[in-house]
Design an enzyme around this catalytic site. Sequence first.
Site, PDB file in Angstrom:
ATOM      1  N   GLY A 195     -14.923  60.749  29.555  1.00 61.00           N
ATOM      2  CA  GLY A 195     -15.921  59.883  30.157  1.00 61.00           C
ATOM      3  C   GLY A 195     -15.319  58.536  30.468  1.00 61.00           C
ATOM      4  N   GLY A 205     -13.411  56.994  27.404  1.00 58.40           N
ATOM      5  CA  GLY A 205     -12.262  57.670  26.825  1.00 58.40           C
ATOM      6  C   GLY A 205     -12.395  59.166  26.873  1.00 58.40           C
ATOM      7  CB  VAL A 243     -14.077  64.047  23.081  1.00 57.29           C
ATOM      8  CG1 VAL A 243     -14.351  64.641  21.701  1.00 57.29           C
ATOM      9  CG2 VAL A 243     -14.962  62.826  23.314  1.00 57.29           C
ATOM     10  CG  ASP A 288     -34.085  69.105  17.506  1.00 58.62           C
ATOM     11  OD1 ASP A 288     -35.051  68.769  16.803  1.00 58.62           O
ATOM     12  OD2 ASP A 288     -33.561  70.231  17.457  1.00 58.62           O
TER      13      ASP A 288
END
Length: 442
Positions: free
Chosen positions: A191, A194, A196, A285
């Site tokens: 993104g 940075g 992942v 959630d």
Amino acid sequence: MNQFSDGIPREIGGLETLVQLSLRHNNLQGTIPDSMRNMVGLEFQDLSHNNISGNIPKSLEKLQNLKYFNFSVNKLYGEIPSGGPFKNLSSQFFIYNEALCGSSRFSVPPCPASSKHRSNRKKLLVLFLFLGIALVVVPSTFIFFWIRYRKGTRVLQQADSLSSVTSERISYYELIQATDLLSESNLIGSGSFGSVYKGVLRSGTAIAVKVFNLQLDAAFKSFDMECEVLRSLRHRNLIKVITSCSNLDFKALVLEYMPNGSLEKYLYSHNYFLDIRQRLSIMIDVASEYVLLDDDMVAHLRDFGFSKLLGEDQGDLYTKTLAILGYIAPEYGLEGLVSTKCDVYSYGVMLLETFTRRKPNEFEGDLSLTQWVSYSLPDAVMDVVDANLVTATGNGLPKEVDVVASIMKVALDCCAESPARRTNMKDVVGMLQKTKIQLLAC
């Protein structure tokens, strides 16, 4: 990762200022040249996954700058040096070799003693050591459990609470090893801030390592303080931040790994599918823009509230990024106003995306995802809903359509132009829970 064979040339010792050297995954044979003792600038060296034999030269103890040296998966034998940089190496760097020996902290057998007398002396010392430990540990253990018994469950709960917030320390070189030198094969997302990477620690624990873009280093001037706050947060819908790793050239968060990946994968990939119930359960959630799923398909949140953690100038950068994606509330983009109502708006956009399978940034001109959906409600909901989502036939079809229409209505209420008219999150959850019960009755 080439097909290099034969031995490591002794001339390599002339590279005195070399900092990093990786020869892993080749077919190198022969021994480790003693001339490597001259490579005084070396900080990182990986000789793993070769056919190198012989001893590890004791002269390598002179490489005081060496922080990472991987000898694993070779045919080495003999004693592992214990001085200099070898004091900080773990057993993981020596596994799968012919017959290495040395200190027990390397998880290898002790080297043969020079004489039987010396061996017996060591056994006697070990015996006295165990006796000394027993004299200290046994009474201490009795007193410890007696105190815990007297204080009861209150002490137990406090101890558990303390252990839950204790941060684990993971070094830069451990992260580099866990992610295989941040290889592209371990990249699971990227993104504006940075990338992942998936990694596996020596303990076998899977982690996600979020490495920040150093060009945005100024945006994270309070990086360490923010990470300390994130590590202390605990909630079933927050991805656990295990620790942070920060130095002048590297900033990263170590997160718990979500094996099922992102919600985006399930929405837009032809290899996966979520039905109405699954999407509704996930969205109940959700409270932010980006969702990752754990083993039980329970939603977990990431990248929450970064605009509030950044300074004013850096917050503008994040605002522009979100505005391009179409998740940002109008008042934030125009006036820079921040409130919980901004989160409600972003949630509403994501709720629409989840059930239409249309990204908010794919519309042109003044048309937005919210407008496109609002033009089709309440009579033409089937024109905007994900075509694969409504599967019922006959009498069940109108009920499923009504369920989807009610979900769209909740999403549009979250995306109202005026912040004061947006539904609060507590009411959103209540309405979606009610919709879920109706869906189960279909």
